[in-house]
Design an enzyme around this catalytic site. Structure first.
Site, PDB file in Angstrom:
ATOM      1  N   SER A  62       0.795  -1.232   0.000  1.00 15.51           N
ATOM      2  CA  SER A  62       0.000   0.000   0.000  1.00 15.51           C
ATOM      3  C   SER A  62       0.825   1.278   0.000  1.00 15.51           C
ATOM      4  O   SER A  62       0.329   2.329  -0.386  1.00 15.51           O
ATOM      5  CB  SER A  62      -0.944   0.016   1.207  1.00 15.51           C
ATOM      6  OG  SER A  62      -0.220  -0.078   2.421  1.00 15.51           O
ATOM      7  N   ASP A 352      -3.533   8.118   8.015  1.00 16.50           N
ATOM      8  CA  ASP A 352      -4.387   7.222   8.782  1.00 16.50           C
ATOM      9  C   ASP A 352      -3.497   6.563   9.837  1.00 16.50           C
ATOM     10  O   ASP A 352      -2.397   7.037  10.094  1.00 16.50           O
ATOM     11  CB  ASP A 352      -5.115   6.208   7.870  1.00 16.50           C
ATOM     12  CG  ASP A 352      -4.166   5.345   7.039  1.00 16.50           C
ATOM     13  OD1 ASP A 352      -2.992   5.188   7.437  1.00 16.50           O
ATOM     14  OD2 ASP A 352      -4.594   4.823   5.990  1.00 16.50           O
ATOM     15  N   HIS A 355      -0.456   4.788   7.379  1.00 18.46           N
ATOM     16  CA  HIS A 355       0.232   5.401   6.246  1.00 18.46           C
ATOM     17  C   HIS A 355       0.542   6.880   6.483  1.00 18.46           C
ATOM     18  O   HIS A 355      -0.320   7.623   6.955  1.00 18.46           O
ATOM     19  CB  HIS A 355      -0.625   5.275   4.984  1.00 18.46           C
ATOM     20  CG  HIS A 355      -1.028   3.880   4.661  1.00 18.46           C
ATOM     21  ND1 HIS A 355      -2.248   3.353   5.060  1.00 18.46           N
ATOM     22  CD2 HIS A 355      -0.370   2.893   3.996  1.00 18.46           C
ATOM     23  CE1 HIS A 355      -2.330   2.100   4.646  1.00 18.46           C
ATOM     24  NE2 HIS A 355      -1.205   1.792   4.007  1.00 18.46           N
TER      25      HIS A 355
END
Length: 377
Positions: A62, A352, A355
């Site tokens: 991600s 978040d 990340h």
């Protein structure tokens, strides 16, 4: 007391999320099926700078996924608000961030384009985007074969299979010489491993028969095998990114850092052991493949310093994310219905609970480019 109740409620939500991930079932996703299902477009802008390399090709999780997960059958997604909060037109693209991610900044500094697109773009990539590089990364994946199965995302071997498909498209669009140029002079970046440690090993406890050292060795074995497979595919300039101090990201502080939410020592021990192992493995691969440039990008110390001394980098908050409470919200738990966005975002190191923000990614990308990418251009 109220804050503790909120934390326990979020932990319950997080547990439910993990159950849903497992319920989604299935293993790796084929390139054809994923491409057919993709539903979000990413538009890239050409750079006016003379390119330092013909293309940037990316594999991983991600941190470097610009939207490949959007159209596959997984709940590990970021194609909804407030993701994209500070992106062009405030548009969520599938990037796990409020804006751009590291590979966008690297592509820009290489003089290729402002945004590195996902390979699984819902619309055919134009010739320029195809030839200057794409990302095959899938949020939630890892080197441990169990990791993509648990999250129903694209495995690293499947990403490599998509790369072979990509080369076929390059040859069809621009000929064998162009494909050969990309293989010989293009920058190949690999960024994965954090989800193996945080999710598969510590949260899911899916490798409970492994201690920290043996699990790090398992990851090193699979990661090294991936690098060698990429070399056999023709890549000659490979940048391998190490695991950051994953025990210090907000979600792992909440789940494993005790009442004070300190860094999780266990997470960081595995990360450090893995990084040391990969340094040795890459040295062996350099000796085995003398025509290949291999660089290990050590981001552990730099990010640890950012987390421990955020004000030195222009941040005031480094232990909570900007989205919602910042304790556990990530992916579907960070959404426009239940999660408020901090203000100002620029004060936060993390977007978040897992990340970093665009601002933090820009700082990291500059560090990586100046210290490592320049070595293989």
């Amino acid at each position: 007391m109220r804050h503790r109740q909120e934390e326990m409620h979020l932990i319950s939500c997080s547990s439910l999320l993990l159950v849903l991930v497992l319920a989604a079932g299935g293993g790796g996703v084929s390139a054809a099926a994923a491409a057919a299902a993709a539903n979000t477009t990413t538009t890239t802008t050409r750079s006016s700078t003379k390119p330092q390399a013909p293309a940037l090709i990316v594999f991983g999780d991600s941190i470097v996924d610009p939207g490949n997960n959007n159209g596959i059958n997984t709940i590990v997604k970021a194609d909804f608000p407030p993701y994209g909060h500070d992106f062009l037109n405030h548009r969520p693209t599938g990037r796990f961030c409020n804006g751009r991610i590291p590979t966008d900044f690297i592509a820009s500094r290489l003089g290729l384009k402002d945004l590195l697109p996902p390979y699984l773009s819902p619309e055919p990539l134009d010739k320029h985007d195809l030839l200057t590089g794409v990302s095959f990364a899938s949020g939630g994946t890892g080197f441990d074969p169990l990791t993509p199965k648990l999250a129903s995302v694209i495995s690293m071997p499947d990403q490599l299979a998509m790369f072979h498909e990509y080369l076929g498209k390059v040859r069809a669009a621009a000929g064998d010489a162009k494909a050969a140029e990309i293989l010989s002079r293009g920058i190949f970046a690999i960024c994965a491993g954090s989800d193996d440690v945080a999710n598969t090993y510590f949260t899911m406890r899916a490798r409970s028969n492994y201690d920290h050292a043996s699990y790090a060795r398992l990851l090193v074995r699979h990661a090294s095998s991936f690098v060698e497979d990429l070399i056999h595919a023709g890549a000659r300039r490979v940048a391998f990114i190490g695991i950051p101090p994953i025990g210090c990201v907000p979600s792992q502080r909440t789940m494993s850092g005790g009442p004070e939410r300190g860094c999780s020592r266990g997470h960081n021990e595995v990360a450090a052991a893995y990084n040391a192992g990969m340094v040795a493995e890459l040295a062996a691969l350099r000796a085995k493949h003398p025509g290949t440039l291999l660089v290990f990008m050590d981001i552990y110390g730099f990010l640890y310093d950012m987390m421990m001394h955020p004000r030195s980098y222009g941040f005031t908050q480094a232990t909570r994310g900007c989205c919602g409470t910042g304790l556990l919200e990530v992916s579907v738990l960070c959404n426009g219905v239940t999660s408020a966005v901090c203000d100002p975002v620029a004060d936060y190191l993390f977007w978040d609970s897992y990340h970093p923000t665009e601002k933090a990614y820009k700082i990291l990308a500059d560090f990586v480019y100046d210290n490592y990418v320049k070595l293989i251009i």
